[in-house]
Design a protein around this motif. Structure first.
Motif, short mmCIF file in Angstrom:
data_model
loop_
_atom_site.label_atom_id
_atom_site.label_comp_id
_atom_site.label_asym_id
_atom_site.label_seq_id
_atom_site.Cartn_x
_atom_site.Cartn_y
_atom_site.Cartn_z
N UNK A 114 -4.74 -4.42 9.34
CA UNK A 114 -3.91 -4.51 8.13
C UNK A 114 -2.89 -5.64 8.25
N UNK A 115 -2.31 -5.80 9.45
CA UNK A 115 -1.38 -6.92 9.66
C UNK A 115 -2.12 -8.25 9.49
N UNK A 116 -3.30 -8.35 10.11
CA UNK A 116 -4.08 -9.59 9.99
C UNK A 116 -4.28 -9.97 8.53
N UNK A 117 -4.69 -8.99 7.74
CA UNK A 117 -4.97 -9.25 6.32
C UNK A 117 -3.70 -9.59 5.56
N UNK A 118 -2.61 -8.92 5.90
CA UNK A 118 -1.36 -9.11 5.17
C UNK A 118 -0.73 -10.48 5.42
N UNK A 147 3.27 4.92 10.04
CA UNK A 147 2.65 5.32 8.77
C UNK A 147 2.31 4.09 7.93
N UNK A 148 1.45 4.29 6.94
CA UNK A 148 1.11 3.20 6.02
C UNK A 148 2.35 2.71 5.28
N UNK A 149 3.20 3.63 4.90
CA UNK A 149 4.42 3.26 4.18
C UNK A 149 5.35 2.43 5.07
N UNK A 150 5.47 2.84 6.32
CA UNK A 150 6.31 2.08 7.26
C UNK A 150 5.72 0.70 7.52
N UNK A 151 4.40 0.64 7.69
CA UNK A 151 3.78 -0.65 7.92
C UNK A 151 3.92 -1.56 6.71
N UNK A 152 3.76 -1.02 5.52
CA UNK A 152 3.94 -1.82 4.32
C UNK A 152 5.36 -2.39 4.24
N UNK A 191 6.29 -6.30 4.18
CA UNK A 191 7.14 -6.83 3.10
C UNK A 191 8.31 -7.62 3.67
N UNK A 192 8.98 -7.05 4.66
CA UNK A 192 10.16 -7.70 5.23
C UNK A 192 9.80 -8.97 6.00
N UNK A 193 8.71 -8.92 6.76
CA UNK A 193 8.28 -10.10 7.52
C UNK A 193 7.93 -11.24 6.56
N UNK A 194 7.15 -10.94 5.55
CA UNK A 194 6.78 -11.99 4.59
C UNK A 194 8.00 -12.53 3.86
N UNK A 195 8.89 -11.65 3.47
CA UNK A 195 10.09 -12.09 2.75
C UNK A 195 10.95 -13.02 3.61
#
Length: 378
Positions: free
Chosen positions: A265-269, A358-363, A367-371
């Protein structure tokens, strides 16, 4: 909300296993130690296993069993925890640092060859983040120069290399069971080997150099008799810890599978973020993802790091090149330089990676890394 970079996963089954051992006759040097050793040996496909007090003790024991002493050199990577190099110092040897491959971040076999001298006795190959080193190349170098290979697999329980589990291939392989690793015994470690002579040395080293093995005793005074035949340490692990380890081993494959899902999921994000380099995966290997390490480009790493911490994300940096520490600079390493390792260190951040993320925590992390990596683009 606070999301750490890593943490243990403990359930009621683990707690019950510990309680049952606490109520048993043995809290240490009992049957759970051997059971845990056999469990891990069976899993990785090694003949022998020696459970020990922690991962650093495992490396120390491995260097002792390898016969490292005054004047001997041990080649390792600078991108690792200090213990991977300190273990040579504990035995009177000298760590020699080979640079990393900029693609895999693991020790570069080509630089290993450049660093070999007449004094080189062993290679400590660290499977950084859980991605296996190029073991075919390392074993070929070791064979050519008559060197021992010790795999520091503190990050790599559950990883495999060309169809073989890490822990089954080299002279010795060490694991760590610290809480942020794939399984935990709170503190603990293990050394794997297929060599009986090394196994016997490791067993002695773990327990003061003392043995009751009749084959090793100089005389027989009765069933109570034992001898100290070498200088060892008290590096024993307890039955309580091993009971936890046995319970954790039942869940290891599930833990590793979840880590791989999180990594995917990280790779894709981050794939489309021009300011982030995601980890490369070697063909034929399956990373067990102790860590997920990104490189940030065209941004200020400290600003991103502090921004993530301020957002409640417990990021870290793994690792500062070992030879840059004051102790090493004060003991002859002031001129050492591994350019790839130093460049890599300047740009890396370890972001949360553990099975209970969790998925919510990973999301939120994504979000924060990309921002932050876009907002702080220079």
């Amino acid at each position: 909300m606070y999301i750490p970079y890593g943490r243990q996963s403990i359930d009621d089954e683990d707690i019950q296993a510990v309680i049952e051992t606490l109520r048993s006759d043995f809290l240490t040097t009992g049957p759970k130690v051997e059971e845990f050793e056999q469990c891990v040996a069976d899993y990785v496909g090694a003949k022998y296993a020696v459970a020990i007090s922690n991962g650093t003790a495992a490396l120390h024991a491995a260097c002792f069993a390898a016969g490292i002493g005054e004047g001997d050199e041990v080649i390792t990577t600078p991108i690792t925890f200090a213990a991977s190099a300190n273990c040579a110092l504990y035995c009177g040897g000298t760590p020699v640092f080979a640079d990393i491959d900029p693609i895999t971040y693991n020790i570069d076999p080509k630089d290993i060859k450049r660093k070999i001298t007449k004094r080189t006795k062993a290679i400590v190959a660290v499977h950084y983040t859980g991605q296996p080193c190029d073991m075919d190349a390392i074993h070929a170098i070791a064979k050519e120069h008559n060197l021992l290979v010790i795999e520091d697999a503190a990050h790599a329980l559950g990883a495999d290399y060309n169809g073989r589990k890490i822990g089954s291939m080299s002279d010795m392989t060490t694991f760590s069971f610290h809480p942020v690793k794939h399984i935990t015994t709170a503190e603990g470690g293990m050394i794997m080997t297929n060599n009986k002579e090394l196994y016997e040395k490791l067993m002695l080293f773990r327990t003061h150099g003392i043995t009751r093995n009749s084959e090793l005793l100089s005389k027989d005074e009765g069933p109570w008799y034992y001898e100290q035949i070498d200088l060892g340490y008290n590096y024993r692990i307890t039955d309580v810890q091993c009971a936890l380890g046995i319970s954790q081993m039942r869940k290891l494959d599930a833990f590793v599978a979840k880590r791989r899902e999180i990594a995917k999921r990280y790779d894709q994000a981050f794939a489309e973020n021009p300011n982030i380099v995601i980890p490369y995966q070697m063909e034929g290997c399956n990373n067990s993802y102790h860590l997920y390490v990104i490189q940030v480009n065209n941004v200020d790493r400290r600003t991103v790091f502090e921004g993530l911490r301020a957002a409640g994300i417990g990021v870290n940096v793994h690792y500062i090149p070992v030879y840059t520490f004051p102790y090493y600079r004060e003991h002859g390493y002031e001129q050492v330089k591994c350019e790839q390792a130093e460049d890599f260190y300047e740009r890396i951040i370890s972001i949360p990676m553990y099975p209970d993320l969790s998925l919510e925590e990973q999301d939120y992390v994504i979000e924060q890394v990309n921002k932050l990596t876009v907002a702080n683009n220079n």
